[in-house]
Design a protein around this motif. Structure first.
Motif, PDB file in Angstrom:
ATOM      1  N   SER A 109     -69.904  77.133 -26.049  1.00 16.56           N
ATOM      2  CA  SER A 109     -69.577  75.836 -26.880  1.00 16.56           C
ATOM      3  C   SER A 109     -70.247  75.885 -28.296  1.00 16.56           C
ATOM      4  O   SER A 109     -69.712  75.622 -29.325  1.00 16.56           O
ATOM      5  CB  SER A 109     -70.141  74.561 -25.980  1.00 16.56           C
ATOM      6  N   ILE A 110     -71.487  76.355 -28.238  1.00 20.17           N
ATOM      7  CA  ILE A 110     -72.336  76.377 -29.706  1.00 20.17           C
ATOM      8  C   ILE A 110     -71.822  77.405 -30.407  1.00 20.17           C
ATOM      9  O   ILE A 110     -71.681  77.138 -31.756  1.00 20.17           O
ATOM     10  CB  ILE A 110     -73.862  76.424 -29.227  1.00 20.17           C
ATOM     11  N   MET A 113     -68.659  75.921 -31.791  1.00 16.29           N
ATOM     12  CA  MET A 113     -68.868  74.743 -32.782  1.00 16.29           C
ATOM     13  C   MET A 113     -69.508  75.498 -34.276  1.00 16.29           C
ATOM     14  O   MET A 113     -68.895  75.098 -35.250  1.00 16.29           O
ATOM     15  CB  MET A 113     -70.204  73.914 -32.399  1.00 16.29           C
ATOM     16  N   SER A 264     -66.940  60.839 -25.621  1.00 15.03           N
ATOM     17  CA  SER A 264     -67.832  61.341 -26.926  1.00 15.03           C
ATOM     18  C   SER A 264     -69.167  61.059 -26.981  1.00 15.03           C
ATOM     19  O   SER A 264     -69.646  60.422 -25.913  1.00 15.03           O
ATOM     20  CB  SER A 264     -67.075  60.529 -28.215  1.00 15.03           C
ATOM     21  N   PHE A 280     -69.850  63.430 -31.981  1.00 17.58           N
ATOM     22  CA  PHE A 280     -68.977  64.609 -31.394  1.00 17.58           C
ATOM     23  C   PHE A 280     -68.152  64.201 -30.217  1.00 17.58           C
ATOM     24  O   PHE A 280     -68.501  63.387 -29.409  1.00 17.58           O
ATOM     25  CB  PHE A 280     -70.072  65.560 -30.921  1.00 17.58           C
ATOM     26  N   SER A 287     -73.552  67.620 -24.515  1.00 20.65           N
ATOM     27  CA  SER A 287     -72.662  67.700 -25.900  1.00 20.65           C
ATOM     28  C   SER A 287     -73.791  67.039 -26.680  1.00 20.65           C
ATOM     29  O   SER A 287     -73.479  67.703 -28.079  1.00 20.65           O
ATOM     30  CB  SER A 287     -71.721  66.649 -25.708  1.00 20.65           C
ATOM     31  N   ASN A 290     -75.744  70.618 -27.391  1.00 19.21           N
ATOM     32  CA  ASN A 290     -75.040  71.602 -28.098  1.00 19.21           C
ATOM     33  C   ASN A 290     -74.526  71.281 -29.380  1.00 19.21           C
ATOM     34  O   ASN A 290     -74.811  72.121 -30.309  1.00 19.21           O
ATOM     35  CB  ASN A 290     -73.633  71.751 -27.192  1.00 19.21           C
ATOM     36  N   SER A 291     -74.337  70.035 -29.754  1.00  8.32           N
ATOM     37  CA  SER A 291     -73.818  69.865 -31.147  1.00  8.32           C
ATOM     38  C   SER A 291     -75.111  69.613 -31.902  1.00  8.32           C
ATOM     39  O   SER A 291     -75.058  70.180 -33.294  1.00  8.32           O
ATOM     40  CB  SER A 291     -72.997  68.146 -31.272  1.00  8.32           C
ATOM     41  N   ALA A 295     -75.536  71.938 -35.312  1.00  9.98           N
ATOM     42  CA  ALA A 295     -75.954  71.203 -36.707  1.00  9.98           C
ATOM     43  C   ALA A 295     -77.345  71.750 -37.262  1.00  9.98           C
ATOM     44  O   ALA A 295     -77.190  72.206 -38.515  1.00  9.98           O
ATOM     45  CB  ALA A 295     -75.942  69.715 -36.568  1.00  9.98           C
ATOM     46  N   THR A 309     -72.236  67.218 -40.982  1.00  5.52           N
ATOM     47  CA  THR A 309     -71.987  66.390 -40.060  1.00  5.52           C
ATOM     48  C   THR A 309     -70.428  65.953 -39.796  1.00  5.52           C
ATOM     49  O   THR A 309     -69.574  65.829 -38.888  1.00  5.52           O
ATOM     50  CB  THR A 309     -72.372  64.812 -40.662  1.00  5.52           C
ATOM     51  N   ILE A 312     -68.570  68.445 -37.780  1.00  2.00           N
ATOM     52  CA  ILE A 312     -68.760  68.303 -36.221  1.00  2.00           C
ATOM     53  C   ILE A 312     -68.073  67.375 -35.768  1.00  2.00           C
ATOM     54  O   ILE A 312     -67.311  67.420 -34.586  1.00  2.00           O
ATOM     55  CB  ILE A 312     -70.279  67.917 -36.082  1.00  2.00           C
ATOM     56  N   GLU A 313     -67.866  66.288 -36.527  1.00  2.00           N
ATOM     57  CA  GLU A 313     -66.796  65.301 -36.154  1.00  2.00           C
ATOM     58  C   GLU A 313     -65.385  65.784 -36.037  1.00  2.00           C
ATOM     59  O   GLU A 313     -64.603  65.308 -35.033  1.00  2.00           O
ATOM     60  CB  GLU A 313     -66.873  63.836 -37.186  1.00  2.00           C
TER      61      GLU A 313
END
Length: 474
Positions: A109-110, A113, A264, A280, A287, A290-291, A295, A309, A312-313
């Motif tokens: 996941s990372i 992202m 989310s 996210f 989550s 990871n997010s 970041a 930011t 990521i969204e």
């Protein structure tokens, strides 16, 4: 290429011999090749050195004297092979900014992202990992989380040739222990967490930790999760620049005012000079971690926080990671790669308190892998799910029913109803057939995989296809 151009400071009579290829697999040896003898888990390359010479190898590189012609003895053939592969492709990694991610859960996941964030700033990014490798939008299939050292350098070379500036890569404990990345320099190395996995290979958690730690001996900056006990231990032992993250105050960055929604998460990313609200589009506390990690890594690479930011969204879901499968029905089906006790607990805990009727967990445990986690995963499934279906997940050379027996040991003292269906396809169809209004079915273990590894070969098994067939049958 001359042998002396592949191995620095070479002092031997055949330093000027021409090398037409390099390999550690005796089956690939051709005339003029250098064959590197590596002692593996199941085979020792030294036993094939003489055969390699018979096939036309120009030199065999060994760790002990075998009494063969054109034999070069070195202290560590794995390290030499890594250096030779880098030299063969003209050191492509030196032209790339490498970001390595290691840990038990969250790596895939990372990396996805980070790839998305870096690309939002106009960079072309290479990705190396579990699902597949990528050069920009081009997909290259993979067999291992971290490729073998020759394939890894070939990928770096392609990425350099096609204009990549960054490479984000999952770095497995096997790759670190086997020195596939031993000569690389990472801009950033990330530690997500450490929970029980791969003990069939590492034997103990301390060995597993020591293997992971090797990545942080070759990086400029370490980004470490200190809500994990092994992360705390790691951060205290490093000499590089260490940046920590957590949901608490004892870290460089923290997540505050966390809000969890079904699909989310939202939170404030806080440091000494940053306060930014992040959203996210995947639920669960994993989550947040990871997010936040993605970041922070981007921020430490000096990308501006507002743009990070926004990037990521815009990230959508990742295949096989809490992936919701469209059903067109009044129940929910989730596909997730959770194949460890920690991973299974996380995904089930995420949906445990959702507005639902029943939480149904379908899972199995891999064959020829750590047997001790099987009853643990059985117990976790029984504690967090309302109904458990135990099935197969890559049984490999083992009898799938024997694996299931190990899993059931952890369930026998619980009151949770359980059904055993050894065939995973039939198990999924059964789960769909019994689904009631507002049920959540979690298909755990395979995630992105589209195959099942059996004793007599590998068969196609894409859970999305099986779900569609089962829905059509309704």
């Amino acid at each position: 290429m001359l042998l002396k151009d592949l191995i620095s400071n070479l002092d031997t009579d055949f330093a000027n011999i021409e090398i037409s290829g390099i390999t550690s697999d005796s089956r690939e040896v051709k005339n003029g090749y250098a064959f590197i003898c590596i002692s593996g888990v199941t085979a020792d390359g030294h036993n094939f050195a003489e055969k390699a010479l018979e096939k036309g190898a120009a030199v065999v590189i060994t760790e002990r004297k075998l009494g063969l012609t054109n034999e070069l003895v070195v202290p560590d053939t794995r390290e030499v092979y890594a250096d030779m592969c880098a030299a063969w492709f003209k050191y492509p990694a030196n032209s790339l900014k490498l970001i390595g991610v290691t840990g038990t859960n969250g790596k895939t996941s990372i990396t996805y992202m980070l790839k998305s964030i870096l690309e939002s700033f106009g960079n072309k990014v290479g990705l190396i990992g579990t699902i597949h490798n990528m050069i920009g939008d081009e997909i290259i299939e993979t067999k291992n989380t971290t490729p073998g050292v020759f394939e890894l350098n070939r990928l770096f070379s392609l990425m350099k040739e096609k204009g990549c500036s960054y490479v984000v890569m999952e770095v497995s404990s096997h790759a670190l222990e086997q020195k596939r990345v031993c000569n690389l320099n990472f801009e950033t190395a990330i530690f997500t967490n450490l929970t029980q996995d791969h003990l069939d290979y590492h034997i103990t958690m301390d060995n597993y930790f020591d293997a992971k730690k090797k990545l942080f001996e070759m990086c400029k900056t370490a980004v470490v999760n200190v809500d994990d006990e092994y992360g705390v231990r790691l951060a205290s032992q490093l000499d590089c620049n260490v940046v920590t993250y957590s949901l608490n105050d004892n870290s460089t960055y923290s997540a505050k005012a966390v809000k969890y929604f079904p699909s989310s998460v939202e939170y404030e990313l806080v440091s000494d000079n940053i306060l930014n609200r992040i959203k996210f589009n995947t639920g669960g506390d994993f989550s947040v971690y990871n997010s936040m990690c993605a970041a922070i890594t981007a921020l430490e690479l000096n990308f501006p926080v507002d743009e990070v930011t926004k990037a990521i969204e815009l990230i959508s879901g990742i295949k096989g990671r809490a992936e919701s499968v469209p059903t067109g029905r009044d129940f929910t089906i989730i596909i997730d790669y959770s194949h460890t006790p920690h991973g299974l607990k996380k995904i089930l805990k995420k949906f445990k308190n959702s507005e639902k009727n029943r939480l149904i967990s379908l899972f199995g445990c891999g064959g020829d892998r750590d047997k001790t986690k099987r009853p643990i995963m059985g117990n976790i499934a029984a504690r967090y799910a309302d109904y458990v279906i135990v099935t197969s997940d890559n049984p490999r050379s083992e009898d799938p029913n024997e694996i299931i027996k190990d899993v059931l040991v952890g369930i026998k003292d619980t009151s949770t109803p359980v059904t055993v269906i050894e065939n995973r396809i039939e198990a999924i169809k059964y789960a769909v057939s019994i689904a009631q209004k507002d049920d959540i079915i979690v298909l755990a273990g395979k995630g992105h995989e589209t195959y099942q590894i059996l004793k007599d070969g590998t068969i196609h098994l894409d859970e999305r296809e099986v779900v569609r067939e089962a829905l059509d049958a309704l």
